[in-house]
Design a protein around this motif. Structure first.
Motif, PDB file in Angstrom:
ATOM      1  N   ASP A   1    -163.074   8.453  -3.224  1.00 45.84           N
ATOM      2  CA  ASP A   1    -162.467   8.592  -4.544  1.00 45.84           C
ATOM      3  C   ASP A   1    -162.966   9.879  -5.171  1.00 45.84           C
ATOM      4  O   ASP A   1    -164.178  10.081  -5.309  1.00 45.84           O
ATOM      5  N   TYR A   2    -162.021  10.746  -5.561  1.00 43.47           N
ATOM      6  CA  TYR A   2    -162.396  12.056  -6.102  1.00 43.47           C
ATOM      7  C   TYR A   2    -161.421  12.443  -7.203  1.00 43.47           C
ATOM      8  O   TYR A   2    -160.396  11.786  -7.419  1.00 43.47           O
ATOM      9  N   LEU A   3    -161.734  13.515  -7.913  1.00 45.13           N
ATOM     10  CA  LEU A   3    -161.043  13.846  -9.157  1.00 45.13           C
ATOM     11  C   LEU A   3    -159.695  14.535  -8.960  1.00 45.13           C
ATOM     12  O   LEU A   3    -159.022  14.836  -9.954  1.00 45.13           O
ATOM     13  N   SER A   4    -159.287  14.754  -7.717  1.00 47.05           N
ATOM     14  CA  SER A   4    -157.964  15.342  -7.477  1.00 47.05           C
ATOM     15  C   SER A   4    -156.932  14.285  -7.109  1.00 47.05           C
ATOM     16  O   SER A   4    -155.772  14.619  -6.853  1.00 47.05           O
ATOM     17  N   GLU A   5    -157.330  13.032  -7.107  1.00 51.79           N
ATOM     18  CA  GLU A   5    -156.405  11.963  -6.771  1.00 51.79           C
ATOM     19  C   GLU A   5    -155.516  11.633  -7.983  1.00 51.79           C
ATOM     20  O   GLU A   5    -155.868  11.936  -9.137  1.00 51.79           O
ATOM     21  N   PRO A   6    -154.368  10.987  -7.733  1.00 46.89           N
ATOM     22  CA  PRO A   6    -153.446  10.676  -8.846  1.00 46.89           C
ATOM     23  C   PRO A   6    -154.080   9.854  -9.966  1.00 46.89           C
ATOM     24  O   PRO A   6    -153.743  10.046 -11.135  1.00 46.89           O
ATOM     25  N   TRP A   7    -154.981   8.926  -9.643  1.00 42.44           N
ATOM     26  CA  TRP A   7    -155.563   8.079 -10.679  1.00 42.44           C
ATOM     27  C   TRP A   7    -156.380   8.886 -11.680  1.00 42.44           C
ATOM     28  O   TRP A   7    -156.554   8.461 -12.836  1.00 42.44           O
ATOM     29  N   ALA A   8    -156.921  10.046 -11.262  1.00 43.35           N
ATOM     30  CA  ALA A   8    -157.799  10.841 -12.117  1.00 43.35           C
ATOM     31  C   ALA A   8    -157.034  11.819 -13.007  1.00 43.35           C
ATOM     32  O   ALA A   8    -157.653  12.484 -13.843  1.00 43.35           O
ATOM     33  N   VAL A   9    -155.722  11.926 -12.838  1.00 46.56           N
ATOM     34  CA  VAL A   9    -154.936  12.852 -13.655  1.00 46.56           C
ATOM     35  C   VAL A   9    -154.629  12.192 -14.999  1.00 46.56           C
ATOM     36  O   VAL A   9    -153.981  11.140 -15.044  1.00 46.56           O
ATOM     37  N   PRO A  10    -155.084  12.751 -16.110  1.00 53.59           N
ATOM     38  CA  PRO A  10    -154.831  12.118 -17.420  1.00 53.59           C
ATOM     39  C   PRO A  10    -153.370  12.229 -17.823  1.00 53.59           C
ATOM     40  O   PRO A  10    -152.664  13.161 -17.422  1.00 53.59           O
ATOM     41  N   LEU A  11    -152.934  11.265 -18.594  1.00 46.92           N
ATOM     42  CA  LEU A  11    -151.576  11.273 -19.131  1.00 46.92           C
ATOM     43  C   LEU A  11    -151.627  11.862 -20.535  1.00 46.92           C
ATOM     44  O   LEU A  11    -152.196  11.270 -21.452  1.00 46.92           O
ATOM     45  N   ALA A  12    -151.046  13.050 -20.702  1.00 47.27           N
ATOM     46  CA  ALA A  12    -150.990  13.678 -22.023  1.00 47.27           C
ATOM     47  C   ALA A  12    -150.037  12.896 -22.915  1.00 47.27           C
ATOM     48  O   ALA A  12    -149.145  12.186 -22.421  1.00 47.27           O
ATOM     49  N   PRO A  13    -150.200  12.982 -24.243  1.00 49.28           N
ATOM     50  CA  PRO A  13    -149.289  12.245 -25.135  1.00 49.28           C
ATOM     51  C   PRO A  13    -147.828  12.535 -24.820  1.00 49.28           C
ATOM     52  O   PRO A  13    -147.393  13.682 -24.823  1.00 49.28           O
TER      53      PRO A  13
END
Length: 331
Positions: A77-89
């Motif tokens: 698990d690393y920060l380039s995976e889809p789960w780590a991408v924040p959803l902007a408003p």
């Protein structure tokens, strides 16, 4: 003369009574209108809160689905995976339009157009876990050393750390054995349920605010994920690592994430620094979902802690708070 004066007096009294009647009717009418307006506002605010809560529940289910699909892929698990991408408003209507394959048509009068959803999934194993401090009814030396390094780096009083660890030890021992000779039950510390509860155990408000981005409280012992931990946590978790080396590891993993501790050794290229599988890892089981919804003048935030076990993702806790909303007198 007296009759004229009497008639004048009667006219004045009649006029006064008429004015009082008008004032009374106006007062009652305004009170009725205010009560009606208040009832409408209360109902509208309650409906908005319920709608917001249901939307955030949907967002949480969406986050669980993302983590479940990530588990299907396996690996680190690393920060380039889809789960780590924040959803902007984003407008809620954009998701509805995308679901039906339609183009977004902006209509400021539509309630869905005024709803904005944002969120982020954070890896809680990128932080030091309070639970790690106690093991087998005693303070765990490696975990205590890691916390000491973190306190020293953040310039926090180590006396507070010692007090917190001792209070945690007493709380856990009391939880395991309800009898504690020498202390009354009223004086025994309570087992913390959240990071904010650490104030009961000796942490000051200043220390808690400084630590809040680097610590967590999970139900079981957890290693630190080297792929997601910030430099401050890496420095604390890995003996012999300084801030320069920690920041170098963070920069290196941005382009080459670690699939194992052996990869971490190669990426770090520091023979004097060793990783321990009981203290560090490259994957995670615990995540926090931070969702925020703005619907009209109401802004609602919900933070949920999730545990992923294989393909099963369950919710451990949910905390909801209103960041802004209608006049509190309408609640």
């Amino acid at each position: 003369m007296r009759r004229a004066a009497a008639r004048t007096l009667q006219r004045g009294a009649a006029l006064l009574m008429a004015m009082l009647t008008v004032v009374l009717v106006a007062t009652l009418a305004s009170a009725m209108l205010w009560q009606q307006w208040r009832g409408i506002e209360v109902e509208s605010a309650q409906r908005t809160r319920v709608q917001s809560a249901w939307i955030l529940v949907g967002a949480l289910d969406w986050a669980r689905l993302i983590l479940r699909e990530d588990a299907r892929q396996g690996g680190a698990d690393y920060l380039s995976e889809p789960w780590a991408v924040p959803l902007a408003p984003a407008r809620l209507s954009t998701f509805l339009a995308a679901e039906h394959g339609q183009a977004l048509v902006t209509d400021d009068n539509d309630a869905a157009q005024a709803a904005f959803l944002s969120g982020q999934i954070e890896d809680l194993q990128g932080r030091l876990n309070v639970t790690n401090l106690i093991q087998s009814k005693q303070i765990d030396a490696p975990s205590m050393a890691a916390w000491t390094r973190l306190f020293k780096h953040l310039n926090l009083p180590e006396s507070e750390l010692q007090a917190m660890a001792q209070a945690l030890l007493r709380a856990q021992n009391v939880g395991a054995d309800s009898t504690d000779a020498g202390q009354s039950s009223a004086s025994l510390p309570l087992q913390p349920l959240a990071v904010a509860d650490l104030r009961w155990l000796g942490l000051s408000q200043r220390s808690l605010q400084t630590l809040q981005d680097f610590i967590t409280l999970l139900p079981v012992r957890t290693p630190v994920n080297l792929n997601t931990a910030p430099p401050e946590v890496l420095l604390a978790s890995v003996p012999g690592m300084d801030m320069a080396v920690a920041r170098g590891l963070v920069q290196a993993r941005a382009s080459h994430h670690m699939n194992s501790l052996a990869d971490a050794d190669k990426l770090l290229d520091k023979p004097e620094i060793h990783f321990d599988a009981s203290l560090q890892s490259v994957s995670s089981q615990f995540f926090m979902v931070n969702g925020q919804l703005r619907l009209g003048d109401v802004t609602l935030q919900e933070m949920s802690v999730l545990q992923r076990d294989g393909l099963q993702v369950k919710t451990l806790s949910r905390t909801r708070q209103m960041l802004s909303g209608p006049d509190p007198t309408l609640q």
